[in-house]
Each structure stands twice: as structure tokens, then as C-alpha cells.
Design a protein around this motif. Structure first.
Motif, mmCIF file in Angstrom:
data_model
loop_
_atom_site.group_PDB
_atom_site.id
_atom_site.type_symbol
_atom_site.label_atom_id
_atom_site.label_comp_id
_atom_site.label_asym_id
_atom_site.label_seq_id
_atom_site.Cartn_x
_atom_site.Cartn_y
_atom_site.Cartn_z
ATOM 1 N N ALA A 1 20.813 -27.929 -4.499
ATOM 2 C CA ALA A 1 21.862 -28.843 -4.979
ATOM 3 C C ALA A 1 22.957 -28.998 -3.932
ATOM 4 C CB ALA A 1 22.435 -28.325 -6.294
ATOM 5 N N LYS A 2 23.358 -27.897 -3.333
ATOM 6 C CA LYS A 2 24.408 -27.955 -2.309
ATOM 7 C C LYS A 2 23.955 -28.799 -1.118
ATOM 8 C CE LYS A 2 27.479 -25.097 0.431
ATOM 9 N NZ LYS A 2 27.921 -23.739 0.741
ATOM 10 N N LEU A 3 22.739 -28.574 -0.635
ATOM 11 C CA LEU A 3 22.222 -29.329 0.499
ATOM 12 C C LEU A 3 22.062 -30.816 0.183
ATOM 13 C CD1 LEU A 3 19.561 -26.796 1.826
ATOM 14 C CD2 LEU A 3 21.698 -27.471 2.961
ATOM 15 N N ALA A 4 21.771 -31.131 -1.074
ATOM 16 C CA ALA A 4 21.574 -32.527 -1.483
ATOM 17 C C ALA A 4 22.885 -33.188 -1.925
ATOM 18 C CB ALA A 4 20.558 -32.597 -2.618
ATOM 19 N N GLY A 5 23.953 -32.410 -2.028
ATOM 20 C CA GLY A 5 25.236 -32.967 -2.443
ATOM 21 C C GLY A 5 25.319 -33.254 -3.934
ATOM 22 N N THR A 6 24.606 -32.458 -4.728
ATOM 23 C CA THR A 6 24.665 -32.595 -6.192
ATOM 24 C C THR A 6 25.066 -31.250 -6.780
ATOM 25 O OG1 THR A 6 22.341 -32.014 -6.544
ATOM 26 C CG2 THR A 6 22.829 -34.337 -6.169
ATOM 27 N N SER A 7 25.117 -31.176 -8.082
ATOM 28 C CA SER A 7 25.465 -29.913 -8.737
ATOM 29 C C SER A 7 24.209 -29.194 -9.219
ATOM 30 C CB SER A 7 26.378 -30.178 -9.936
ATOM 31 O OG SER A 7 25.654 -30.837 -10.958
ATOM 32 N N HIS A 8 24.374 -27.900 -9.470
ATOM 33 C CA HIS A 8 23.282 -27.100 -10.034
ATOM 34 C C HIS A 8 22.820 -27.712 -11.358
ATOM 35 C CE1 HIS A 8 21.536 -23.826 -12.419
ATOM 36 N NE2 HIS A 8 21.157 -23.305 -11.267
ATOM 37 N N ALA A 9 23.765 -28.101 -12.195
ATOM 38 C CA ALA A 9 23.431 -28.677 -13.506
ATOM 39 C C ALA A 9 22.666 -29.986 -13.357
ATOM 40 C CB ALA A 9 24.698 -28.899 -14.326
ATOM 41 N N GLU A 10 23.060 -30.813 -12.389
ATOM 42 C CA GLU A 10 22.356 -32.080 -12.175
ATOM 43 C C GLU A 10 20.924 -31.836 -11.710
ATOM 44 O OE1 GLU A 10 23.291 -36.468 -10.344
ATOM 45 O OE2 GLU A 10 24.320 -34.753 -9.452
ATOM 46 N N LEU A 11 20.738 -30.871 -10.812
ATOM 47 C CA LEU A 11 19.388 -30.532 -10.355
ATOM 48 C C LEU A 11 18.558 -29.966 -11.499
ATOM 49 C CD1 LEU A 11 17.131 -30.123 -8.321
ATOM 50 C CD2 LEU A 11 18.308 -28.057 -7.525
ATOM 51 N N ALA A 12 19.145 -29.108 -12.318
ATOM 52 C CA ALA A 12 18.419 -28.537 -13.455
ATOM 53 C C ALA A 12 17.949 -29.640 -14.398
ATOM 54 C CB ALA A 12 19.297 -27.540 -14.201
ATOM 55 N N GLY A 13 18.822 -30.580 -14.697
ATOM 56 C CA GLY A 13 18.436 -31.700 -15.558
ATOM 57 C C GLY A 13 17.341 -32.535 -14.928
ATOM 58 N N PHE A 14 17.431 -32.731 -13.611
ATOM 59 C CA PHE A 14 16.401 -33.497 -12.902
ATOM 60 C C PHE A 14 15.059 -32.786 -12.995
ATOM 61 C CE2 PHE A 14 13.904 -34.614 -9.189
ATOM 62 C CZ PHE A 14 13.982 -35.994 -9.209
ATOM 63 N N GLU A 15 15.048 -31.493 -12.722
ATOM 64 C CA GLU A 15 13.791 -30.738 -12.761
ATOM 65 C C GLU A 15 13.186 -30.708 -14.164
ATOM 66 O OE1 GLU A 15 14.267 -27.739 -8.956
ATOM 67 O OE2 GLU A 15 14.447 -26.893 -10.966
ATOM 68 N N MET A 16 13.999 -30.860 -15.169
ATOM 69 C CA MET A 16 13.497 -30.883 -16.549
ATOM 70 C C MET A 16 13.113 -32.296 -17.003
ATOM 71 S SD MET A 16 15.765 -28.051 -18.522
ATOM 72 C CE MET A 16 17.273 -27.954 -17.585
ATOM 73 N N GLY A 17 13.190 -33.264 -16.082
ATOM 74 C CA GLY A 17 12.774 -34.624 -16.409
ATOM 75 C C GLY A 17 13.781 -35.423 -17.207
ATOM 76 N N ARG A 18 15.040 -35.049 -17.141
ATOM 77 C CA ARG A 18 16.067 -35.725 -17.935
ATOM 78 C C ARG A 18 16.771 -36.856 -17.190
ATOM 79 N NH1 ARG A 18 18.716 -30.243 -20.228
ATOM 80 N NH2 ARG A 18 17.020 -29.669 -21.626
ATOM 81 N N THR A 19 16.439 -37.065 -15.927
ATOM 82 C CA THR A 19 17.129 -38.073 -15.131
ATOM 83 C C THR A 19 16.282 -39.331 -15.005
ATOM 84 O OG1 THR A 19 18.189 -36.329 -13.858
ATOM 85 C CG2 THR A 19 18.231 -38.532 -12.904
ATOM 86 N N VAL A 20 16.742 -40.403 -15.608
ATOM 87 C CA VAL A 20 16.049 -41.690 -15.544
ATOM 88 C C VAL A 20 17.062 -42.730 -15.091
ATOM 89 C CG1 VAL A 20 14.820 -43.441 -16.889
ATOM 90 C CG2 VAL A 20 14.489 -41.016 -17.419
ATOM 91 N N PRO A 21 16.829 -43.483 -14.026
ATOM 92 C CA PRO A 21 15.637 -43.432 -13.170
ATOM 93 C C PRO A 21 15.702 -42.237 -12.216
ATOM 94 C CG PRO A 21 17.154 -45.045 -12.289
ATOM 95 C CD PRO A 21 17.766 -44.515 -13.575
ATOM 96 N N ALA A 22 14.558 -41.750 -11.834
ATOM 97 C CA ALA A 22 14.458 -40.540 -11.032
ATOM 98 C C ALA A 22 14.481 -40.792 -9.525
ATOM 99 C CB ALA A 22 13.173 -39.799 -11.391
ATOM 100 N N GLN A 23 14.062 -41.955 -9.083
ATOM 101 C CA GLN A 23 13.846 -42.190 -7.661
ATOM 102 C C GLN A 23 15.045 -41.892 -6.760
ATOM 103 O OE1 GLN A 23 12.287 -46.003 -6.590
ATOM 104 N NE2 GLN A 23 12.027 -45.427 -4.470
ATOM 105 N N PRO A 24 16.268 -42.341 -7.088
ATOM 106 C CA PRO A 24 17.379 -42.056 -6.167
ATOM 107 C C PRO A 24 17.598 -40.557 -5.917
ATOM 108 C CG PRO A 24 18.009 -43.745 -7.744
ATOM 109 C CD PRO A 24 16.690 -43.187 -8.201
ATOM 110 N N LEU A 25 17.556 -39.757 -6.967
ATOM 111 C CA LEU A 25 17.738 -38.318 -6.784
ATOM 112 C C LEU A 25 16.511 -37.682 -6.154
ATOM 113 C CD1 LEU A 25 19.763 -37.084 -9.874
ATOM 114 C CD2 LEU A 25 20.447 -37.102 -7.478
ATOM 115 N N LEU A 26 15.332 -38.169 -6.471
ATOM 116 C CA LEU A 26 14.118 -37.640 -5.852
ATOM 117 C C LEU A 26 14.234 -37.742 -4.339
ATOM 118 C CD1 LEU A 26 11.212 -36.583 -5.868
ATOM 119 C CD2 LEU A 26 10.449 -38.958 -6.166
#
Length: 80
Positions: free
Chosen positions: A43-68
Motif C-alpha cells: 500500500a505504501k509503495l502504491a500510494g494507497t492505504s492498508h484498508a484500501e488494499l485490503a478491500g481491493f484484495e477482497m474484491g470490494r473495489t469496482v472498477p478494479a482496473q485503476p488500482l490493479l
């Protein structure tokens, strides 16, 4: 005889987006774990938060492509 078969035309855009989000999250989690990285590190290297990455890994981020793209770039999978 009436049998219902899955057809791609029966899938909604929302369903496709959800599947994309779930697949993208699993991919990032798998690659992160292969490296032995914590969510906090990625998350730090990508400039996001731990919580945002956790939600992404759990499939909660739609659309996914920008964060992917951000997470893959942070792990060195971006364009060279």
C-alpha cells in the motif's frame, strides 16, 4: 425438456465488474504474498492505504482496473 444454460449474454455488466474485481484482488494478493510483502508495504509503495488494499484484495473495489495497475506497477510489473 427445458434446460437453462449459462450464456454470456445473460451476464450483466455489474456481474462482470464484480468478477473482474474479485479476480484482480486475488491476483494482487497472490503476487504480494509470493514476494513476502505485507499489505502495509505494498500500500505504501502504491500510494494507497492498508484498508484500501485490503478491500481491493477482497474484491470490494469496482472498477478494479485503476488500482490493479497501481499495485502491479508498485510490484514491478509495469511497463519497462
Amino acid at each position: 425438456m427445458s434446460t437453462t444454460w449459462f450464456r454470456a449474454v445473460d451476464v450483466t455488466e455489474a456481474q462482470r465488474a464484480r468478477w473482474d474485481a474479485e479476480d484482480s484482488g486475488r491476483l494482487v494478493q497472490s503476487l504480494r504474498e509470493e514476494r513476502g510483502w505485507t499489505r502495509t508495504r505494498l500500500a505504501k509503495l502504491a500510494g494507497t492505504s492498508h484498508a484500501e488494499l485490503a478491500g481491493f484484495e477482497m474484491g470490494r473495489t469496482v472498477p478494479a482496473q485503476p488500482l490493479l495497475v497501481r499495485y502491479l506497477n508498485a510490484m514491478g510489473y509495469g511497463p519497462r
